[in-house]
Design a protein around this motif. Structure first.
Motif, PDB file in Angstrom:
ATOM      1  N   ALA A 115     -13.803  97.051  21.050  1.00 25.83           N
ATOM      2  CA  ALA A 115     -14.260  95.752  21.560  1.00 25.83           C
ATOM      3  C   ALA A 115     -15.491  95.912  22.427  1.00 25.83           C
ATOM      4  O   ALA A 115     -15.603  96.867  23.209  1.00 25.83           O
ATOM      5  CB  ALA A 115     -13.140  95.091  22.352  1.00 25.83           C
ATOM      6  N   TYR A 116     -16.404  94.964  22.302  1.00 27.64           N
ATOM      7  CA  TYR A 116     -17.542  94.892  23.213  1.00 27.64           C
ATOM      8  C   TYR A 116     -17.060  94.391  24.580  1.00 27.64           C
ATOM      9  O   TYR A 116     -16.004  93.743  24.678  1.00 27.64           O
ATOM     10  CB  TYR A 116     -18.595  93.924  22.664  1.00 27.64           C
ATOM     11  N   PRO A 117     -17.830  94.639  25.633  1.00 28.91           N
ATOM     12  CA  PRO A 117     -17.460  94.104  26.950  1.00 28.91           C
ATOM     13  C   PRO A 117     -17.291  92.587  26.903  1.00 28.91           C
ATOM     14  O   PRO A 117     -18.121  91.879  26.326  1.00 28.91           O
ATOM     15  CB  PRO A 117     -18.637  94.509  27.842  1.00 28.91           C
ATOM     16  N   ALA A 118     -16.205  92.084  27.448  1.00 30.42           N
ATOM     17  CA  ALA A 118     -15.890  90.650  27.498  1.00 30.42           C
ATOM     18  C   ALA A 118     -15.614  90.063  26.114  1.00 30.42           C
ATOM     19  O   ALA A 118     -15.739  88.851  25.914  1.00 30.42           O
ATOM     20  CB  ALA A 118     -17.005  89.865  28.199  1.00 30.42           C
ATOM     21  N   PHE A 119     -15.218  90.899  25.170  1.00 31.67           N
ATOM     22  CA  PHE A 119     -14.852  90.416  23.836  1.00 31.67           C
ATOM     23  C   PHE A 119     -13.704  89.417  23.919  1.00 31.67           C
ATOM     24  O   PHE A 119     -12.734  89.618  24.652  1.00 31.67           O
ATOM     25  CB  PHE A 119     -14.430  91.600  22.965  1.00 31.67           C
ATOM     26  N   ARG A 120     -13.810  88.342  23.149  1.00 31.70           N
ATOM     27  CA  ARG A 120     -12.756  87.354  23.039  1.00 31.70           C
ATOM     28  C   ARG A 120     -12.534  87.044  21.564  1.00 31.70           C
ATOM     29  O   ARG A 120     -13.453  86.607  20.876  1.00 31.70           O
ATOM     30  CB  ARG A 120     -13.114  86.056  23.783  1.00 31.70           C
ATOM     31  N   GLY A 138     -25.641  93.047  19.639  1.00 32.44           N
ATOM     32  CA  GLY A 138     -24.565  92.094  19.407  1.00 32.44           C
ATOM     33  C   GLY A 138     -25.089  90.698  19.111  1.00 32.44           C
ATOM     34  O   GLY A 138     -26.296  90.454  19.068  1.00 32.44           O
ATOM     35  N   ALA A 139     -24.158  89.786  18.892  1.00 27.91           N
ATOM     36  CA  ALA A 139     -24.493  88.408  18.558  1.00 27.91           C
ATOM     37  C   ALA A 139     -23.873  87.464  19.566  1.00 27.91           C
ATOM     38  O   ALA A 139     -22.801  87.752  20.118  1.00 27.91           O
ATOM     39  CB  ALA A 139     -23.983  88.067  17.156  1.00 27.91           C
ATOM     40  N   PRO A 140     -24.512  86.327  19.822  1.00 31.00           N
ATOM     41  CA  PRO A 140     -23.871  85.317  20.675  1.00 31.00           C
ATOM     42  C   PRO A 140     -22.575  84.848  20.042  1.00 31.00           C
ATOM     43  O   PRO A 140     -22.466  84.771  18.814  1.00 31.00           O
ATOM     44  CB  PRO A 140     -24.909  84.188  20.728  1.00 31.00           C
ATOM     45  N   PRO A 141     -21.573  84.525  20.825  1.00 35.66           N
ATOM     46  CA  PRO A 141     -20.276  84.104  20.256  1.00 35.66           C
ATOM     47  C   PRO A 141     -20.415  82.864  19.387  1.00 35.66           C
ATOM     48  O   PRO A 141     -21.070  81.889  19.756  1.00 35.66           O
ATOM     49  CB  PRO A 141     -19.419  83.825  21.497  1.00 35.66           C
ATOM     50  N   PRO A 172     -19.582  89.683  22.614  1.00 34.48           N
ATOM     51  CA  PRO A 172     -20.803  88.946  22.945  1.00 34.48           C
ATOM     52  C   PRO A 172     -22.031  89.860  22.956  1.00 34.48           C
ATOM     53  O   PRO A 172     -21.906  91.087  22.917  1.00 34.48           O
ATOM     54  CB  PRO A 172     -20.509  88.420  24.345  1.00 34.48           C
ATOM     55  N   ARG A 173     -23.165  89.242  23.022  1.00 36.43           N
ATOM     56  CA  ARG A 173     -24.408  89.998  23.164  1.00 36.43           C
ATOM     57  C   ARG A 173     -24.403  90.656  24.543  1.00 36.43           C
ATOM     58  O   ARG A 173     -24.012  90.051  25.540  1.00 36.43           O
ATOM     59  CB  ARG A 173     -25.600  89.061  23.012  1.00 36.43           C
TER      60      ARG A 173
END
Length: 436
Positions: A373-378, A204-207, A221-222
Motif C-alpha cells: 500500500a502507498y502511504p494513506a492508501f484507502r 501515483g495517481a489521485p484517488p 494516493p499521489r
C-alpha cells in the motif's frame, strides 16, 4: 469476428462518472464487451472449457465472470433487481467474500455446464439490460461501478489470451490460437543508459472517483518519494541477451539466484524462459511454434529469473518509482493487443530521442518493488474494496503493459502484480543500475 483487426477502443476514462456523459460510457461498454467476444471467437467450446493450471481460468469462465461483475455491481445496485440465473452467482464470483460464497478457483475447468452458448447468451442479456440502463439518467455511483467494470474486463481480456496460450501449450499438438497472426522481426536498438540524479518526485495517481481520470485504488494516493542516483536501460532485455545468460551457465550458477529462486529452478527443472523449446531456437506463441526473434524483448520470465539475469548483467531491477518517473512524461503507445501481433517485438516505428524505448507494451516489466500500500492508501468502499488491497502480500509489481494489454487500459501509474515464480504472463525486464 477477428481478434486482430478490431478498431481501437474508446477510452472509458473519457466518460464523466458524474452521470453527465452516460452515452459515451454506454458506447465504451458495448465496444469493450464486443472486444472480449472477438478475442474468444477463435476458440472452440472445448478450448473455452480448459483450465490448464490453478492460476489460469477457462475462457468460458472469463466470459461469465466479467458478465457477472456488471450484473452484480451495476444492475444489482437496484435493490429490486432479480438475477438472470441466481445459481450462477456462485460459479462466477471470483473472490468477493462479502457478496457470498464462490466455486473453488482450481475447479473452474470442471464447469461443463452452463454451456459456452448459454454463457454467451447470458452476456447478451446483461449487455442489453446495461445498455438500456445507460439510455436514461443513471446514479453516479452506478456509473462509477460500470467504469471500474470496464477496466476489470480489459484485465480479463489479457488474462483470456495468456490463459488460453498456456492451455494450448499444454496440448502435445501445440495448436495455435490464431495461425494467421503476423510475425515481425527487427533489429534491437543499441542499449543506452539514461541517468537520473537524486531527486524528490511525485508518483501515483489521485484517488478515483474524486479525480476525473480513472485509476485503481492501489495506484493512489499521489505522494512523494526520494529517488537515489541511478541509470535506467533504454530498452527491455532481448532474447539474444537472455540467451547469452543461458549459454554462460546462468541457470547453473547458484550465487546469481535468490534462495527461493534457486530452490524453484532446481525443483522444477527450469533451464530457459517459459515457452522456449529445448533447442533455444523456437518458442510457442499464440500463432503457434515460431523461431525466436533475437531482437525482441524476452518474455515469460518469473521475477526470480529476471532478478538473476540482472545480477549476471552487473545491474539490478528498477524500483517501480524509478520506472514510473521515467515513463510519466512519455505518450502511452507501443506494441499493445490493438496492434494485433499478440507477441513482443523489437521497437517498431519512431522512438522519442533521449527517452527510454518500449516503456509501454511488449512485456510487463518486473520491478524490485513489493506490491504494498502507498502511504494513506484507502480501498474503495464496500465489496469493491476487495479488488486490490487484500492481495498486497508476497507479490511483486510489474509496470508498462504487454502485447496482450488493451492500449487504452494503460497509464504510467498502473501497478500490475504477480507472485515471484509466476511466468505464464508476458513478463520481461528492463535493467537499472546505481550511480555512486
Amino acid at each position: 469476428m477477428s481478434a486482430v483487426n478490431d478498431p481501437a477502443l474508446p477510452d472509458p476514462q473519457s466518460a464523466d462518472p458524474s452521470g453527465a456523459d452516460s452515452k459515451a460510457l454506454r458506447e465504451a461498454f458495448l465496444r469493450v464487451r464486443q472486444r472480449t467476444l472477438s478475442l474468444a471467437a477463435p476458440l472452440s467450446a472445448e478450448d473455452a472449457m480448459v483450465q490448464s493450471m490453478p492460476d489460469a481460468s477457462p475462457a468460458k469462465w472469463h466470459l461469465g465472470h466479467t458478465t457477472w461483475f456488471f450484473e452484480r455491481f451495476v444492475l444489482g445496485h437496484d435493490p429490486g433487481y432479480r438475477p438472470i440465473e441466481p445459481d450462477w452467482h456462485f460459479i462466477f464470483n471470483s473472490y468477493y467474500e462479502t457478496v457470498g460464497p464462490m466455486h473453488a478457483r482450481p475447479m473452474r475447468g470442471l464447469l461443463s455446464r452452463p454451456s459456452l452458448q448459454e454463457v454467451v447468451d447470458y452476456r447478451q442479456m446483461v449487455d442489453e439490460r446495461v445498455a438500456c440502463l445507460l439510455s436514461g439518467g443513471v446514479d453516479p455511483e452506478v456509473l462509477e461501478h460500470l467504469t471500474l467494470g470496464l477496466h476489470h474486463e480489459q484485465q480479463h481480456q489479457e488474462l483470456l489470451l495468456t490463459d488460453i496460450k498456456h492451455a494450448l501449450w499444454c496440448n502435445p499438438l501445440r495448436p495455435a490460437y490464431q495461425p494467421e497472426l503476423q510475425a515481425v522481426t527487427g533489429e534491437a536498438r543499441p542499449l543506452e543508459w539514461h541517468r537520473v540524479d537524486e531527486q524528490l518526485v511525485e508518483v501515483g495517481a489521485p484517488p478515483w472517483p474524486a479525480a476525473t481520470a480513472f485509476a485503481f485504488d492501489s495506484e493512489s494516493p499521489r505522494h512523494r518519494v526520494l529517488l537515489q542516483p541511478h541509470a535506467l536501460a533504454s530498452r527491455p532485455v532481448t532474447n539474444a541477451e537472455y540467451r547469452a545468460f543461458i549459454d554462460d551457465g546462468g541457470y547453473r550458477t547458484v550465487d546469481l539466484w535468490l534462495s527461493d529462486g534457486w530452490a524453484r529452478i532446481n525443483a522444477e527443472g527450469w533451464t530457459r524462459p517459459f515457452y522456449w523449446d529445448e533447442d533455444l531456437e523456437r518458442e510457442f506463441t499464440l500463432g503457434g511454434v515460431r523461431p525466436i526473434d533475437p531482437a525482441a524483448p524476452v518474455s515469460h520470465l518469473s521475477y526470480i529469473e529476471a532478478d538473476a539475469f540482472a545480477r549476471w548483467a552487473g545491474a539490478r531491477l528498477p524500483t517501480e518509482f524509478e520506472w514510473e518517473h521515467a515513463a510519466a512524461p512519455l505518450p502511452v503507445r507501443g506494441n499493445f493487443a490493438d496492434r494485433g501481433l499478440l507477441h513482443p517485438a523489437a521497437a517498431l516505428g519512431p522512438v522519442d530521442a533521449g527517452a527510454p524505448m518500449q516503456m509501454f507494451g511488449d512485456v510487463w516489466e518486473w520491478t524490485s518493488s513489493a506490491y504494498a500500500a502507498y502511504p494513506a492508501f484507502r480501498p474503495l468502499p464496500g465489496s469493491l474494496g476487495e479488488y486490490n488491497g487484500k492481495f498486497m502480500s508476497g507479490q511483486q509489481v510489474l509496470r508498462g503493459g504487454s502485447c496482450a494489454s488493451p492500449a487504452d487500459h494503460m497509464r504510467a501509474s498502473y501497478r500490475n502484480f504477480f507472485h515471484p515464480p509466476d511466468r505464464w504472463q508476458f513478463s520481461g525486464l528492463r535493467l537499472a543500475r546505481d550511480i555512486r
